[in-house]
Design an enzyme around this catalytic site. Structure first.
Site, short mmCIF file in Angstrom:
data_model
loop_
_atom_site.label_atom_id
_atom_site.label_comp_id
_atom_site.label_asym_id
_atom_site.label_seq_id
_atom_site.Cartn_x
_atom_site.Cartn_y
_atom_site.Cartn_z
N ASN A 35 -1.21 5.28 3.22
CA ASN A 35 -1.31 6.04 1.88
C ASN A 35 -2.49 6.98 2.02
O ASN A 35 -3.49 6.72 2.32
CB ASN A 35 -1.56 5.04 0.59
N SER B 286 0.94 -1.21 0.14
CA SER B 286 -0.08 0.28 0.02
C SER B 286 0.69 1.29 0.06
O SER B 286 1.67 1.29 0.77
CB SER B 286 -0.89 -0.05 1.11
N GLY B 287 0.70 2.11 -0.82
CA GLY B 287 1.34 3.39 -0.97
C GLY B 287 2.58 3.37 -1.89
O GLY B 287 3.41 4.22 -2.03
N GLY C 265 -2.78 -2.65 -2.13
CA GLY C 265 -1.51 -3.17 -1.70
C GLY C 265 -1.54 -3.93 -0.45
O GLY C 265 -2.13 -3.75 0.39
N GLU D 1 -1.06 -4.75 3.31
CA GLU D 1 -1.10 -3.71 4.33
C GLU D 1 -0.89 -4.24 5.59
O GLU D 1 -1.67 -5.34 5.60
CB GLU D 1 -1.99 -2.66 4.16
N THR E 6 -1.54 2.78 -8.19
CA THR E 6 -2.51 3.58 -8.84
C THR E 6 -2.15 4.48 -9.73
O THR E 6 -2.48 4.62 -10.87
CB THR E 6 -3.62 3.98 -7.79
N SER F 236 -5.18 5.90 -0.67
CA SER F 236 -5.09 4.27 -0.72
C SER F 236 -6.61 3.79 -1.31
O SER F 236 -7.56 3.95 -0.93
CB SER F 236 -4.93 3.88 0.60
N SER F 237 -6.41 2.90 -2.35
CA SER F 237 -7.30 2.20 -3.09
C SER F 237 -7.98 1.15 -2.03
O SER F 237 -7.30 0.34 -1.54
CB SER F 237 -6.91 1.38 -4.25
N1 LIG Z 1 5.15 8.19 -9.98
C1 LIG Z 1 4.82 8.71 -8.95
N2 LIG Z 1 4.83 10.28 -9.07
C2 LIG Z 1 4.68 11.06 -8.14
N3 LIG Z 1 4.19 10.61 -7.01
C3 LIG Z 1 3.81 9.29 -6.84
C4 LIG Z 1 4.00 8.23 -7.91
N4 LIG Z 1 3.65 7.37 -7.63
C5 LIG Z 1 3.18 7.28 -6.50
N5 LIG Z 1 3.38 8.55 -5.89
C6 LIG Z 1 2.78 9.19 -4.61
O1 LIG Z 1 2.45 8.26 -3.83
C7 LIG Z 1 1.08 8.02 -3.41
C8 LIG Z 1 0.41 6.70 -3.29
O2 LIG Z 1 0.65 6.11 -4.65
P1 LIG Z 1 -0.84 5.35 -4.69
O3 LIG Z 1 -1.75 5.61 -4.34
O4 LIG Z 1 -0.59 4.81 -6.38
O5 LIG Z 1 -0.28 3.92 -4.06
P2 LIG Z 1 -0.85 2.61 -4.40
O6 LIG Z 1 0.12 1.60 -4.33
O7 LIG Z 1 -2.07 2.41 -5.04
O8 LIG Z 1 -1.38 2.07 -2.67
P3 LIG Z 1 -2.94 1.32 -2.16
O9 LIG Z 1 -2.22 -0.03 -2.29
O10 LIG Z 1 -2.84 1.95 -1.06
O11 LIG Z 1 -3.77 1.84 -3.06
C9 LIG Z 1 0.29 8.83 -4.37
O12 LIG Z 1 -0.89 9.48 -3.86
C10 LIG Z 1 1.28 9.98 -4.92
O13 LIG Z 1 1.47 11.07 -3.97
MG LIG Z 2 -3.98 2.32 -5.15
#
Ligand SMILES: Nc1ncnc2c1ncn2[C@@H]1O[C@H](COP(=O)(O)OP(=O)(O)OP(=O)(O)O)[C@@H](O)[C@H]1O
Ligand SMILES: [Mg+2]
Length: 1045
Positions: free
Chosen positions: A174, A124-125, A407, A409, A129, A177-178
């Site tokens: 996050n 997660s994070g 992800g 967590e 996404t 977070s999804s």
């Molecule tokens: N390529 C990137 N460029 C800039 N910021 C990023 C990038 N990837 C992730 N982030 C930052 O990290 C945060 C978390 O990313 P994201 O929501 O994609 O995580 P996740 O893997 O989908 O988590 P979860 O499993 O909780 O959904 C985003 O809100 C953003 O602020």
């Molecule tokens: Mg996500």
């Protein structure tokens, strides 16, 4: 190409060296872990990650797997120009990027027409996404456009903010977070234009609606509505634009506001997305009514009266609820405080305790939110669906699947949802292992490739622990849920201990040793996941698994007048007496289906790494990263990749794709496939270290080798295309030629037929005619009958036509076609008619002078024709009116003759004396009543026409003529012997005037004339050499005339 040169590497392998064109920054560390000098060194791996991360280089490859480290800051590498740079460029020609991976999948989809999927994993994070959004942006930017695909692109892009508003929340890990799993298919047409999409959603963490851990928030939409919604909307929904603190459901985590999140802005984005996707006002309104009713439910409070009965203490909330959900207030009130029990076929209502009422309220909130989320996904799918399916078979389209799931967590308090989320991540890790580590290694062995096994941790054991039939945690949970009696979360825990007590990855407080026990609550069990150990609190497991919503409440909701609510809750489902699948089983089944979907496609991997827990840019927490590198199996992945092969294809597919590059295999190879491939790679100059031939597959070690081959194919395609075009055009033109030819032949044969038939008809008619003709000819002399009428008609016709062509031109023209015997009479008639016509014509044309001339000539002809030798000579000579003009005649003579005796004609003559035949020149004048012989002024002899007896001439060509007078007449001296050069003319005129035409004698040899009464003279006429007139001895006159030849 940016990579071209090769050089021997440390391990005897081949290393790619980047061109100097790459900036120094790009060359920090290695861009592909395969280039690490020591593939076994985890430290070197992490150091490479760290060095690159420090430079903002968040992407690194392990072969074709992309490792991405969350930068936690905006990077300038996602611009449109950057997208363009990656379009159609080979994976290894450019520094690692998510766009390069996306482009690679897209090209594979287009060139090989195989469905693709991109699996994004990480805790997660870690940035899953974000990665999936970048990929989507890339596709919507670089793919070609069809007429109507612009809307689809927009909708694909805008589906994200909507889903995130309803399905994402701030967690400790996050801020966005999804809280649901998402698998999205992007559908492309055969030209590579996006034409539709479909979303599959997985288990929404509904418990968050009613409860959030400390420091966490509810789903974004609640805050967005309160912050961004305009006053009339909020008023209608009964909400206040105040602090979210007022809503119980929003303050459980004690963190309603987060600096990194702008809810107001979020609301704008979502509202705009709703419009683009095509939601109408009513639908948005209905959705917001559900969101608001969840908030009102959260604020609905219960109290107990003196009798211990539960009642609702917040009437205004109830009113809003009844209004927003479109249900009767009192019915809802009763349903929130009572439950229906069916006992022995009878329905009974029993009151709920305060605790039960609160739980029912929360269940209702979760249920309607969950229903609204499912409805939302369904609506999105309707909007993204490819509408043109009738004209466009789905077979012609290919898909790229994007998997962005919650992800792994670990929280302080981990509930049923975390259990599901982490189980899901186990399954994905399992898939990764299956495809990249286990499957790959097994394949090398199966194909007889010399292979040294790379050991790795296979998490199948954990997956089995969770999902195994009868013995797995889910099976035990379901059993407890279904078991009659007083099953509870605790009995479930005990059952787990009984069944799984000895499992290496499972432990409970009771079974744990001292150290572990200290870190665990009594109501917890611990699973040693591939990514770490997690303590799950069993509280609420049974309820959540049962997805419990009292039947009474369900019934009320199903009767809702709210259009959206009624679409979310179908009464048929309620009426279905069968027990629905439990939440865990549903999730397990949907995951199994997802695995099937992913297995059916060609996968690409993005492995996301979270650099620190504090969501801070630039911080690289080595321990945290090492942990992720370990559990993600990246080192094993690297080792397998390094020793293994980047690409494999079975011989048939490989040969089919590249056979055009070798003359021996093109267009068809008829020998054994493996031999064909061997010849092909030899022709392509593959070095021995670049490939291996297995039992049924070829293995290519470096992507570059394949890319070079692909480039060659790309170039060859031009030639093939020209050949195909040539053949096709040839075929088309031949077909056209054949069509035209057969058409020509058809026309020709038809025309020849027509002509032939016409000719035959003509011949038949000709034969008939000839036959008729012959028959007619034979019977030509018979009376007209059917057998000869044609011939006769023809003869008649021919004759008439001949006559027409040969008509006499003048009255003198005596020619006339000879008529056939049958037309003799007719011919005669026509001839006469014709002549008469000519004569008529002729007559009409002649004038009086000429007429007179002719009349005289006719008389001359009547007298002399055939009688006198000099007559023919006279015919062409015109008769003149007179040979003597008035002036030539003596005036005295004229006076003597008087007015009554006008001279009509005068001519000079020679008068021969009746006796002696002396020749004397005289004038002969013909007056109206007499012929007068004149010698100058003297009238020598006058013969009245009435007394003239006749006129004699010889038959020869002399000019002698004798006028006979009566001898008894005393006035007359005797017959007059004259000679004149114009004898025919003079005699004719005299005969006419004296009316003696019938009294002209033409004598052969001699003329007798009266000299005096009783005395006769004779003139003899003979033919001689020349003219001579002389008196013979016997007193006769002898005239010799030359004969006219
Ligand atoms: N390529 C990137 N460029 C800039 N910021 C990023 C990038 N990837 C992730 N982030 C930052 O990290 C945060 C978390 O990313 P994201 O929501 O994609 O995580 P996740 O893997 O989908 O988590 P979860 O499993 O909780 O959904 C985003 O809100 C953003 O602020
Ligand atoms: Mg996500």
């Amino acid at each position: 190409m940016r990579y071209r040169r090769r050089e021997a590497g440390v391990d005897g392998g081949v290393r790619l060296v980047m061109e100097s064109a790459l900036s120094a920054r790009d060359r920090v560390g290695v861009q592909d872990f395969l280039l690490l000098e020591n593939p076994n060194s985890e430290a070197a791996f992490i150091e490479n990650l760290r060095r690159r991360y420090r430079e903002g280089l968040i992407y690194t490859y392990i072969g074709s797997v992309l490792v991405s480290v969350n930068p936690y800051r905006e990077l300038e590498i996602y611009s449109k120009q950057n997208m363009e740079r990656h379009r159609g460029v080979n994976f290894y020609e450019i520094s690692p990027h998510i766009f390069a991976l996306a482009d690679n999948s897209y090209r594979a989809l287009r060139t090989e027409r195989r469905d693709q999927c991109i699996l994004i994993s990480g805790e997660s994070g870690a940035g899953k996404t974000e990665s999936s959004k970048k990929i989507l942006q890339y596709y919507t930017h670089i793919c070609p456009t069809r007429n109507n695909t612009q809307t689809i692109r927009e909708r694909l892009l805008q589906s994200n903010p909507v889903l995130e508003a309803f399905g994402n929340a701030k967690t400790l890990r996050n801020d966005n977070s999804s809280r649901f799993g998402k698998y999205m298919d992007i559908q492309f047409d055969y030209k590579g234009a996006p034409i539709g999409g479909h979303i599959l959603n997985y288990l929404l963490e509904k418990s968050r609606v009613a409860h959030q851990n400390h420091g966490e928030r509810n789903f974004h939409i609640f805050y967005q509505l309160l912050e961004g919604g305009d006053d009339p909307l909020l008023k209608r929904l009964g909400l206040e634009k105040t602090n979210p603190q007022h809503y119980h459901y929003l303050v459980k985590g004690n963190c309603p506001r987060v600096s990194s999140i702008s809810d107001k802005n979020g609301w704008k984005v979502v509202s705009n997305a709703f419009t683009i996707i095509g939601f109408n006002e009513e639908e948005i309104q209905g959705l917001m009514e559900i969101v608001a009713s969840v908030l009102h439910l959260g604020n609905t409070q219960f109290g107990e009266d003196e009798e211990g009965e539960t009642h609702i203490t917040t009437e205004p909330q109830l009113r809003y609820l009844s209004q927003l959900l479109g249900v009767d207030g009192s019915v809802l009130k009763e349903a929130l405080t009572h439950k229906k029990i069916v006992a022995k076929g009878e329905e009974m209502i029993s009151p709920l305790s305060l605790e039960q009422a609160l739980s029912a309220r929360d269940s209702l909130a979760k249920a309607i939110y969950g229903g609204a989320f499912a409805w939302l996904v369904q609506k999105l799918n309707q909007s993204l669906a490819f509408k043109d399916e009738v004209h466009y078979s789905s077979k012609c389209s290919s898909v790229i699947g994007l998997l962005d799931i919650y992800g792994f967590e670990v929280f302080q308090h981990n509930s049923f949802e975390q259990f599901c989320i982490n189980y899901c991540n186990e399954k994905l890790q399992q898939l990764f292992i299956e495809l990249t580590l286990k499957g790959e290694q097994e394949e090398y062995e199966a194909q007889g490739i010399v292979w040294e096994r790379v050991e790795y941790f296979n998490n199948k054991i954990i997956c089995d622990l969770v999902e195994e039939k009868h013995k797995g945690i889910i099976a035990i949970l379901d059993e407890e849920c279904l078991r009659p009696g007083d099953a509870s979360d605790i009995t479930f825990l005990e059952k787990l201990e009984d069944t799984l007590g000895n499992h290496a990855h499972f432990v409970t407080h009771k079974m744990a040793n001292g150290k572990v026990r200290k870190a665990m609550g009594r109501e917890e069990f611990r699973l040693a996941h591939y990514a770490g150990e997690v303590n799950y609190n069993v509280n609420g497991f049974l309820d959540t698994n049962n997805d419990l919503l009292y039947r009474h409440l369900k019934e009320v909701i199903c009767q809702s007048r709210n259009h959206t609510v009624s679409q979310c809750f179908h009464s048929e489902k309620l009426m279905d007496q069968r027990r629905p699948e439990t939440a865990a089983t549903q999730f397990k089944l949907s995951l199994a289906k997802l695995m099937e979907i992913l297995m059916s496609k060609e996968p690409s991997y993005v492995r996301c790494i979270k650099p620190n827990d504090a969501k801070q840019p630039g911080r690289f927490d080595e321990v945290l990263v090492r942990h992720q590198v370990k559990y993600l199996g990246l080192m094993e992945n690297l080792r397998v990749r390094r020793a293994g092969f980047a690409y494999r294809r079975n011989y048939e597919a490989f040969l089919e794709r590249y056979k055009s590059l070798c003359p021996d295999t093109w267009p068809n190879w008829h020998g054994k496939q493996s031999e064909g491939v061997a010849i092909l790679v030899k022709h392509l100059n593959y070095k021995p270290e670049e490939y291996k031939l297995g039992r049924s597959k070829i293995f290519i070690r470096f992507p570059r080798t394949l890319f070079v081959t692909e480039d060659a194919l790309e170039a060859q395609k031009q030639t093939i295309a020209v050949t195909v075009q040539k053949s096709w055009r040839g075929y088309r033109e031949r077909a056209k030629y054949h069509r035209i030819r057969s058409a020509v032949i058809a026309i020709q044969s038809w025309w020849r037929g027509v002509k032939g038939r016409r000719k035959a008809k003509h011949r038949r008619q000709a034969a008939d005619t000839i036959r008729k003709f012959i028959k007619g000819f034979i019977l030509r002399n018979e009376p007209r009958c059917p057998d000869n009428e044609y011939f006769l008609d023809h003869v008649r016709y021919s004759f008439l036509m001949k006559v027409r062509r040969n008509l006499p031109k003048s009255v003198l023209d005596k020619s006339w076609p000879r008529p056939p015997p049958s037309l003799t009479d007719a011919s005669e008639l026509i001839h006469r008619l014709c002549i008469r016509n000519l004569v008529n014509d002729y007559c009409r044309k002649i004038h009086s002078e000429w007429k007179k001339q002719l009349e005289q000539k006719v008389v001359a002809s009547a007298i002399f024709r055939g009688q006198k030798e000099c007559y023919p000579r006279s015919v062409p000579k015109l008769f003149v009116t007179t040979r003597l003009e008035t002036e030539e005649i003596n005036l005295k003579v004229l006076q003597t003759l008087g007015n009554d005796n006008k001279v009509k004609y005068g001519v000079a003559v020679i008068k021969y004396d009746r006796h002696g035949f002396r020749a004397r020149p005289r004038q002969l004048l013909l007056t109206t009543s007499a012929a007068v012989l004149v010698q100058e002024a003297k009238v020598k002899q006058r013969i009245d026409y009435s007394t003239l007896l006749g006129i004699s001439v010889s038959s020869l060509s002399d000019g002698f003529f004798v006028l006979h007078v009566p001898t008894a007449d005393s006035k007359q001296k005797g017959d007059l012997v004259l000679q004149c050069d114009h004898v025919i003319e003079a005699v004719t005129k005299l005969a006419i005037m004296a009316d003696k035409i019938h009294n002209v004698n033409i004598s052969q040899d001699s003329i007798r004339f009266a000299i005096a009464r009783g005395k006769e003279g004779v003139i003899h006429f003979t033919c001689g050499q020349e003219l001579s007139v002389m008196k013979t001895k016997n007193g006769h006159l002898s005239v010799t005339t030359p004969q006219i030849s």
